[in-house]
Design an enzyme around this catalytic site. Structure first.
Site, PDB file in Angstrom:
ATOM      1  N   SER A   1      35.256  28.217  33.354  1.00 37.30           N
ATOM      2  CA  SER A   1      35.443  29.345  33.024  1.00 37.30           C
ATOM      3  C   SER A   1      36.811  29.886  32.464  1.00 37.30           C
ATOM      4  O   SER A   1      37.070  30.983  31.983  1.00 37.30           O
ATOM      5  CB  SER A   1      35.405  30.260  34.489  1.00 37.30           C
ATOM      6  OG  SER A   1      36.466  29.669  35.287  1.00 37.30           O
TER       7      SER A   1
ATOM      8  N   GLY B   1      31.951  28.012  35.699  1.00 34.43           N
ATOM      9  CA  GLY B   1      31.583  27.206  36.834  1.00 34.43           C
ATOM     10  C   GLY B   1      31.156  25.914  36.487  1.00 34.43           C
ATOM     11  O   GLY B   1      30.635  25.170  37.395  1.00 34.43           O
TER      12      GLY B   1
ATOM     13  N   ASN C   1      36.925  22.852  38.919  1.00 30.60           N
ATOM     14  CA  ASN C   1      35.862  23.242  39.724  1.00 30.60           C
ATOM     15  C   ASN C   1      35.150  22.243  40.708  1.00 30.60           C
ATOM     16  O   ASN C   1      34.913  22.197  41.833  1.00 30.60           O
ATOM     17  CB  ASN C   1      34.621  23.686  38.870  1.00 30.60           C
ATOM     18  CG  ASN C   1      34.892  25.206  38.446  1.00 30.60           C
ATOM     19  OD1 ASN C   1      35.379  25.998  38.902  1.00 30.60           O
ATOM     20  ND2 ASN C   1      34.422  25.500  37.160  1.00 30.60           N
TER      21      ASN C   1
ATOM     22  N   ASP D   1      43.289  35.984  41.002  1.00 27.91           N
ATOM     23  CA  ASP D   1      42.495  35.482  42.129  1.00 27.91           C
ATOM     24  C   ASP D   1      43.211  34.031  42.326  1.00 27.91           C
ATOM     25  O   ASP D   1      42.542  33.151  43.148  1.00 27.91           O
ATOM     26  CB  ASP D   1      40.932  34.930  42.043  1.00 27.91           C
ATOM     27  CG  ASP D   1      40.640  34.503  40.624  1.00 27.91           C
ATOM     28  OD1 ASP D   1      41.639  34.088  39.728  1.00 27.91           O
ATOM     29  OD2 ASP D   1      39.554  34.280  40.443  1.00 27.91           O
TER      30      ASP D   1
ATOM     31  N   HIS E   1      42.094  32.314  37.982  1.00 27.48           N
ATOM     32  CA  HIS E   1      41.738  32.832  36.453  1.00 27.48           C
ATOM     33  C   HIS E   1      42.669  33.208  35.891  1.00 27.48           C
ATOM     34  O   HIS E   1      43.410  34.038  36.731  1.00 27.48           O
ATOM     35  CB  HIS E   1      40.276  33.629  36.618  1.00 27.48           C
ATOM     36  CG  HIS E   1      39.044  32.685  37.066  1.00 27.48           C
ATOM     37  ND1 HIS E   1      38.864  32.767  38.195  1.00 27.48           N
ATOM     38  CD2 HIS E   1      38.381  32.045  36.013  1.00 27.48           C
ATOM     39  CE1 HIS E   1      37.492  32.185  38.496  1.00 27.48           C
ATOM     40  NE2 HIS E   1      37.271  31.736  37.183  1.00 27.48           N
TER      41      HIS E   1
END
Ligand code: SGN
Ligand code: CA
Length: 732
Positions: free
Chosen positions: A557, A586, A616, A707, A710
């Protein structure tokens, strides 16, 4: 490295307190091996396994005169994968054949050429389904792909194709007998693999069996109308239900178009019907037509509700399936009769098995794939005169990884160290009792998602008492108590009363995965069961096929975000019609591997690839850093082999988590320690720009990563600034 050869001549004829019937020299000699193997034959349709559905007297003979294994399982419930596992003695992730449609590398070690080198004469006749030609056989004639039921073609060793008139099961038996009678060198022991297509979909019976079960119905399973409550929602996604996914022509044997599309899918006609001679068609129609007409009339009169239609379809499906099994059973009988009459019986091991189990209406399903009992179980019956006592019933947990080492030991050939299965010979000698140190659990993994029947990727373990399953897509566990709930209707994973059991099973799961060297990060995995992912993957394959790509950005992402939060910066820095963004939100390393192996790198020669992946793997399961690094290493190897001219700018995985102490931050740091070593100064250039996202005290500000993972636009600016120069330099 080979294990020291243990001669089987030392096998004691005394077992327990009994003298075996075949207490004679033959037991100690290298036996002939006849392996009769069918396709999709579930234990629920074998009377020796207690079938309520039919009698299979010939298959049963093997257990009456030999042994039956109750706890026999496959490693991956699908045709090609099961066959590859049998040939190699290894799980799918080791033999490379994880899903149908793969290509089997026959140059890897398999048991047939080893037997051949040890003086056996080897033959395979029937279904093969591994795409490449069989290796290690003196004689082979196999069906192309799935093969056909009526008047099938057979591929020959000389590359030609021969069509034979008749019914596939009968022909495979006939050709096998022909080889036994006239094709052998009688001075040698032999291996014959007689591999049926039946009872695979579309369950087309021999014409002589069409009348069976005409006047009677077969019993329904308790779970025919399963609601799927109490288990993962993923069960609702699969497309293999009797209610919704049987085809009017192909499965249900009607002519023309579906008259009730809400009950019967259209799309596939019955290709088998088209293959028949006029006389065969007439016999076929004489059976199906009257039944079809009376069903249609009842429907027209409005007499059948939705459940009645399911019941009717179940009967049509099951009866055809059982008719197919009947011909297989007769074939087994013919082979056993020939072994008797030729005097070979005493010196020949006969095995009956099938590539996986199958749903005969349980959970409302047909097909297989899921790790639930019906498709996980495999029949395994073995007659070995002089070695196995008649009527033996074994509860040892066995799996198809065990077949190759078993055959090797039977033939007196040492088993290569990297074979994952274990020879069953010690069990067979010991009346089927699990010897000390035999396994307590089996490992299972299924990889084919996003295609026919839509079953998600999952894996798990099974002990005699419990089953644990894991679905990576939803990160869900399922736990079943097989003694309390043999039909697997309720997962106990969230039940506080089973917390200790869950933890213990998880422990065994992780340990078994380590034991079999399962590292998800290195096993290509598709996400094609997620529609957006599939769409993006195919669209980017098309983009790449234009052939002009100069720079690739590969990642998750954070890379995909250049199209969104990072777009303005992208347009000002990296954007060019020849730069392609292959970032997928993802994705873990295994998904990137899948994409790179399936289209993303075809027909291009980019100058530069910018790769950042792995966060991830950290975020989803805090995967071991070395495992993640191995995944990235596998990606680098794929890039190197597919686009050898490209330079790779390998980025250290970005820091994540607001605090410097965040466990996922530490995990990524540990991954980067390995990545640094991949820099070879030539093809691979490693750069860690993580510092640019950090505050002086090591924290991450939400202005850079809102977050903690990101990037904001500010974050993308910093990325661009840190890399612009390097990218310019490397693309030259
Ligand atoms: C075919 C079947 C599927 C079946 C696969 C795999 N469709 O695609 O129902 O799951 O084979 O079977 S059919 O239209 O050809 O009948 S396997 O045994 O080869 O794995
Ligand atoms: Ca199969």
């Amino acid at each position: 490295m080979l294990r020291p050869f243990v001669p089987i001549v030392v096998c004691l004829v005394m077992v327990g307190s009994e003298l075996l019937p075949g207490d004679r020299a033959t037991a100690a000699e290298r036996p002939n091996i006849v392996f009769v193997f069918s396709d999709d034959h579930a234990v629920q349709a074998i009377s020796a396994y207690g079938s309520r559905l039919l009698s299979t007297p010939n298959i049963d003979r093997l257990s009456e005169e030999g042994a039956l294994f109750v706890n026999s399982f496959c490693a991956n419930s699908l045709c090609g994968p099961s066959r590859a596992t049998i040939l190699t003695g290894k799980h799918s992730h080791k033999n490379g054949f994880r899903r149908n449609g793969s290509w089997f590398d026959g140059n890897q070690p398999t048991f047939p050429p080893m037997l051949r080198a040890a003086g056996y004469q080897t033959a395979i006749i029937g279904k093969w389904h591994l795409a490449s030609d069989p290796v290690g056989f003196d004689h082979w004639e196999v069906l192309p792909g799935q093969g056909s039921y009526y008047n099938p073609h057979f591929l020959q060793q000389d590359g030609s194709k021969v069509q034979r008139e008749g019914y596939c099961t009968d022909l495979i038996t006939e050709r096998s007998l022909e080889w036994l009678k006239n094709g052998r060198d009688e001075s040698k022991p032999f291996l014959l693999m007689c591999q049926h297509k039946a009872p695979h979909r579309n369950w087309s019976p021999a014409l002589r069996h069409l009348d069976r079960w005409r006047e009677e119905d077969v019993p329904e399973p308790d779970t025919l109308f399963d609601s799927y409550a109490g288990r993962s929602k993923l069960l609702l996604e699969s497309e293999m239900s009797i209610r919704d996914h049987l085809h009017w022509g192909h499965d249900m044997k009607f002519h023309g178009e579906s008259r009730w599309p809400e009950h019967f899918r259209d799309g596939y006609g019955n290709g088998e019907y088209q293959r028949m001679t006029p006389a065969q068609k007439a016999a076929w129609d004489a059976h199906y037509q009257p039944e079809n007409e009376s069903f249609e009339a009842a429907m027209d009169r409005g007499e059948l509700d939705a459940k009645d239609v399911v019941r009717w379809k179940y009967q049509r499906y099951l009866k055809d399936y059982l008719r197919c099994v009947t011909a297989v059973d007769e074939g087994v009988g013919e082979i056993l009769d020939y072994l008797d009459s030729s005097g070979l019986a005493d010196s020949t091991v006969v095995i009956y098995s099938s590539d996986q189990g199958f749903y005969l209406g349980e959970h409302g399903w047909y097909d297989k794939r899921w790790m639930f009992e019906e498709s996980l179980r495999m029949p395994f019956l073995i007659r070995w005169p002089g070695m196995v006592r008649a009527g033996t019933r074994s509860e040892a947990m066995i799996q198809n990884i065990d077949y190759a080492p078993t055959f090797l030991e039977m033939a007196g050939v040492s088993v290569p160290d990297d074979v994952q299965g274990r020879s069953l010979v010690p069990l067979l000698r010991g009346l089927g009792r699990a010897e000390e140190g035999w396994r307590d659990a089996i490992y299972y993994a299924y990889y084919e998602n996003g295609v026919v029947h839509r079953v998600p990727i999952h894996d798990g373990i099974r002990t005699k008492h419990h089953k644990l399953m894991y679905f990576p897509r939803t990160q869900e566990w399922q736990l079943f108590d097989l003694l309390e709930d043999p039909k697997e209707r309720r997962s106990l994973h969230a039940d506080p009363a089973h917390r200790t059991r869950l933890a213990a099973m998880q422990r065994r799961y992780f340990d078994l995965r380590r034991f079999y060297e399962v590292n998800d990060a290195t096993i290509p995995a598709s996400r094609a069961d997620e529609p957006w992912w599939k769409q993006r993957w195919l669209a980017l394959n098309e983009r790449v096929q234009q052939g002009d790509a100069e720079i690739l950005f590969i990642g998750d992402s954070i890379t995909q975000g250049w199209e969104d939060t990072g777009l303005r910066v992208w347009n000002e820095t990296f954007a060019s019609p020849r730069t392609v963004n292959l970032g997928f939100s993802g994705d873990r390393t295994e998904h990137v591997l899948y994409r790179l192996e399936n289209g993303h790198l075809e027909g291009i020669a980019p100058r530069l690839t910018v790769l950042m992946i792995g966060t991830n793997n950290t975020g989803h399961s805090l995967q071991d850093p070395k495992e993640i690094a191995d995944g990235i290493d596998a990606i680098l190897a794929t890039i190197r082999s597919k686009i050898p001219g490209t330079k790779v700018l390998l980025l250290g995985v970005f820091p994540r988590g607001f605090s410097p102490e965040a466990p996922d931050r530490l995990n990524n740091i540990a991954v980067n320690q390995y990545l640094r070593r991949f820099d070879d100064g030539e093809h691979i250039h490693y750069v860690d720009i993580g510092q640019v996202f950090l505050e002086p005290d090591g924290t991450i500000s939400d202005e850079v990563m809102p977050d903690g993972l990101h990037l904001s636009e500010v974050g993308y600016e910093r990325w661009a600034l840190a890399l612009q120069e390097k990218i310019r330099e490397l693309r030259e």
